[in-house]
Design a protein around this motif. Structure first.
Motif, PDB file in Angstrom:
ATOM      1  N   LEU A 240       0.813  -1.129   0.195  1.00 35.36           N
ATOM      2  CA  LEU A 240      -0.005  -0.022  -0.264  1.00 35.36           C
ATOM      3  C   LEU A 240       0.954   1.270  -0.059  1.00 35.36           C
ATOM      4  CD1 LEU A 240      -2.909  -1.587   2.725  1.00 35.36           C
ATOM      5  CD2 LEU A 240      -2.728  -1.033   0.196  1.00 35.36           C
ATOM      6  N   TYR A 241       1.669   1.422   0.614  1.00 39.02           N
ATOM      7  CA  TYR A 241       2.639   2.726   0.759  1.00 39.02           C
ATOM      8  C   TYR A 241       2.698   2.107  -0.082  1.00 39.02           C
ATOM      9  CZ  TYR A 241       2.714   2.515   5.470  1.00 39.02           C
ATOM     10  OH  TYR A 241       2.527   2.224   7.170  1.00 39.02           O
ATOM     11  N   ALA A 242       3.996   1.190  -1.054  1.00 38.16           N
ATOM     12  CA  ALA A 242       4.396   1.118  -2.386  1.00 38.16           C
ATOM     13  C   ALA A 242       3.460   1.838  -3.450  1.00 38.16           C
ATOM     14  CB  ALA A 242       5.207   0.350  -3.066  1.00 38.16           C
ATOM     15  N   GLU A 243       2.234   1.828  -3.338  1.00 44.00           N
ATOM     16  CA  GLU A 243       1.233   2.383  -4.629  1.00 44.00           C
ATOM     17  C   GLU A 243       0.746   3.796  -4.177  1.00 44.00           C
ATOM     18  OE1 GLU A 243      -3.930   1.654  -5.074  1.00 44.00           O
ATOM     19  OE2 GLU A 243      -2.381   0.306  -4.171  1.00 44.00           O
ATOM     20  N   ALA A 244       1.244   4.275  -3.299  1.00 36.06           N
ATOM     21  CA  ALA A 244       0.901   5.170  -3.285  1.00 36.06           C
ATOM     22  C   ALA A 244       2.089   6.069  -3.040  1.00 36.06           C
ATOM     23  CB  ALA A 244       0.348   6.310  -1.197  1.00 36.06           C
ATOM     24  N   ALA A 245       3.276   5.984  -3.175  1.00 36.40           N
ATOM     25  CA  ALA A 245       4.254   6.290  -2.704  1.00 36.40           C
ATOM     26  C   ALA A 245       5.074   7.004  -4.370  1.00 36.40           C
ATOM     27  CB  ALA A 245       5.454   6.046  -2.136  1.00 36.40           C
ATOM     28  N   ASN A 246       5.642   8.236  -4.818  1.00 37.86           N
ATOM     29  CA  ASN A 246       6.028   9.111  -5.774  1.00 37.86           C
ATOM     30  C   ASN A 246       7.590   8.854  -5.429  1.00 37.86           C
ATOM     31  OD1 ASN A 246       3.659  11.037  -5.503  1.00 37.86           O
ATOM     32  ND2 ASN A 246       3.951  10.379  -7.348  1.00 37.86           N
ATOM     33  N   GLU A 247       8.416   8.206  -4.409  1.00 38.80           N
ATOM     34  CA  GLU A 247       9.642   8.375  -3.989  1.00 38.80           C
ATOM     35  C   GLU A 247      10.309   7.610  -2.453  1.00 38.80           C
ATOM     36  OE1 GLU A 247      12.506   8.942  -5.917  1.00 38.80           O
ATOM     37  OE2 GLU A 247      11.351  10.219  -7.340  1.00 38.80           O
ATOM     38  N   ILE A 248      10.787   6.931  -2.809  1.00 33.12           N
ATOM     39  CA  ILE A 248      10.721   6.307  -0.934  1.00 33.12           C
ATOM     40  C   ILE A 248      12.251   5.942  -0.583  1.00 33.12           C
ATOM     41  CG2 ILE A 248      11.612   3.891  -0.709  1.00 33.12           C
ATOM     42  CD1 ILE A 248       9.531   2.819  -2.492  1.00 33.12           C
ATOM     43  N   VAL A 249      12.536   6.947   0.410  1.00 33.66           N
ATOM     44  CA  VAL A 249      13.659   7.193   1.154  1.00 33.66           C
ATOM     45  C   VAL A 249      14.212   6.093   2.587  1.00 33.66           C
ATOM     46  CG1 VAL A 249      14.691   9.112   2.446  1.00 33.66           C
ATOM     47  CG2 VAL A 249      13.859   9.364   0.037  1.00 33.66           C
ATOM     48  N   ASP A 250      14.907   5.595   2.335  1.00 37.24           N
ATOM     49  CA  ASP A 250      15.186   4.246   2.892  1.00 37.24           C
ATOM     50  C   ASP A 250      15.826   5.176   4.199  1.00 37.24           C
ATOM     51  OD1 ASP A 250      14.409   1.949   1.605  1.00 37.24           O
ATOM     52  OD2 ASP A 250      16.652   2.545   0.646  1.00 37.24           O
ATOM     53  N   VAL A 251      15.223   4.970   5.401  1.00 40.89           N
ATOM     54  CA  VAL A 251      16.090   5.264   6.918  1.00 40.89           C
ATOM     55  C   VAL A 251      16.964   5.418   7.829  1.00 40.89           C
ATOM     56  CG1 VAL A 251      13.905   7.263   6.486  1.00 40.89           C
ATOM     57  CG2 VAL A 251      13.750   5.651   8.123  1.00 40.89           C
ATOM     58  N   ASP A 252      16.737   3.671   7.351  1.00 41.53           N
ATOM     59  CA  ASP A 252      17.768   3.099   8.326  1.00 41.53           C
ATOM     60  C   ASP A 252      18.441   3.594   8.538  1.00 41.53           C
ATOM     61  OD1 ASP A 252      16.095   1.283   8.251  1.00 41.53           O
ATOM     62  OD2 ASP A 252      16.884   0.375   6.823  1.00 41.53           O
ATOM     63  N   GLY A 253      19.553   4.042   9.669  1.00 40.03           N
ATOM     64  CA  GLY A 253      21.027   5.130  10.169  1.00 40.03           C
ATOM     65  C   GLY A 253      20.672   6.106  10.190  1.00 40.03           C
ATOM     66  N   LEU A 254      19.208   6.790   9.467  1.00 38.27           N
ATOM     67  CA  LEU A 254      19.576   8.228   9.130  1.00 38.27           C
ATOM     68  C   LEU A 254      19.292   9.163  10.690  1.00 38.27           C
ATOM     69  CD1 LEU A 254      19.128   8.523   5.557  1.00 38.27           C
ATOM     70  CD2 LEU A 254      21.530   8.607   6.590  1.00 38.27           C
ATOM     71  N   GLU A 255      19.792  10.716  10.905  1.00 36.64           N
ATOM     72  CA  GLU A 255      19.000  11.249  11.404  1.00 36.64           C
ATOM     73  C   GLU A 255      17.683  12.658  11.221  1.00 36.64           C
ATOM     74  OE1 GLU A 255      19.359  11.847  15.071  1.00 36.64           O
ATOM     75  OE2 GLU A 255      21.484  10.197  14.495  1.00 36.64           O
ATOM     76  N   ALA A 256      17.069  12.914  11.623  1.00 38.09           N
ATOM     77  CA  ALA A 256      15.300  13.620  11.115  1.00 38.09           C
ATOM     78  C   ALA A 256      16.333  14.525   9.806  1.00 38.09           C
ATOM     79  CB  ALA A 256      14.961  13.865  11.698  1.00 38.09           C
ATOM     80  N   GLU A 257      16.900  14.869  10.138  1.00 44.48           N
ATOM     81  CA  GLU A 257      18.040  16.333   9.478  1.00 44.48           C
ATOM     82  C   GLU A 257      18.362  15.327   7.707  1.00 44.48           C
ATOM     83  OE1 GLU A 257      18.469  15.512  11.983  1.00 44.48           O
ATOM     84  OE2 GLU A 257      18.706  17.983  13.394  1.00 44.48           O
TER      85      GLU A 257
END
Length: 165
Positions: A131-148
């Protein structure tokens, strides 16, 4: 997904772009005068999803560009996925279950999580990924990243609104 950093990264993105930020869950809590767990307990998940859909529709009807952090379950309704695809640009902040588990901890104030949050996160993540893939225009993998860092990753792929800086 809960724990992906939607609210924090969305806030940073909105700040950096000079846009208004709306956290859908916070907007629902403010309108209802009670927390999401209280709404789930008193009214059930279906009624909460009704509230979520109305709040999403209001955000997407805004004449001004916004950065909106949708609740992780907003994609459960086909109508919401259609609204998101038709009226917005969507970035799925994808995280492994390990990352989500670290971020949500014991799952306090997370009505969909039970005694073993990691097991619940695994099931929810698997059920919603398509469902996320269906709605998304882009995907950002967030593992190991800070919010900024997440906000910066989004900025790299985001087609900015005309009125944004």
């Amino acid at each position: 997904m809960m724990g992906s950093g939607k609210s924090t990264a969305g806030f940073w993105l909105a700040q950096s772009e000079g846009l208004r930020f709306v956290d859908l869950d916070a907007a629902i809590e403010k309108r209802q005068g009670r927390s999401i767990p209280e709404i789930f307990k008193a009214d059930g998940e279906d009624r909460f999803r009704d509230m979520e859909q109305l709040e999403l529709m209001a955000c997407l009807a805004s004449p001004q560009p916004l950065v909106v952090s949708c609740g992780g379950g907003a994609v459960l309704r086909a109508e919401n996925r259609e609204l998101l695809r038709d009226r917005s640009w969507v970035c799925w902040l994808r995280a492994t279950v390990e990352t989500l588990g670290q971020r949500v901890g014991a799952g306090e104030n997370r009505p969909l999580l039970g005694e073993d949050p990691v097991v619940d996160l695994e099931a929810i993540s698997a059920a919603r990924a398509g469902l996320y893939a269906e709605a998304a225009n882009e995907i950002v993998d967030v593992d190991g990243l800070e919010a900024e860092q997440v906000a910066e990753q989004i900025r790299r792929v985001w087609p900015r609104p005309v009125s944004a800086r």
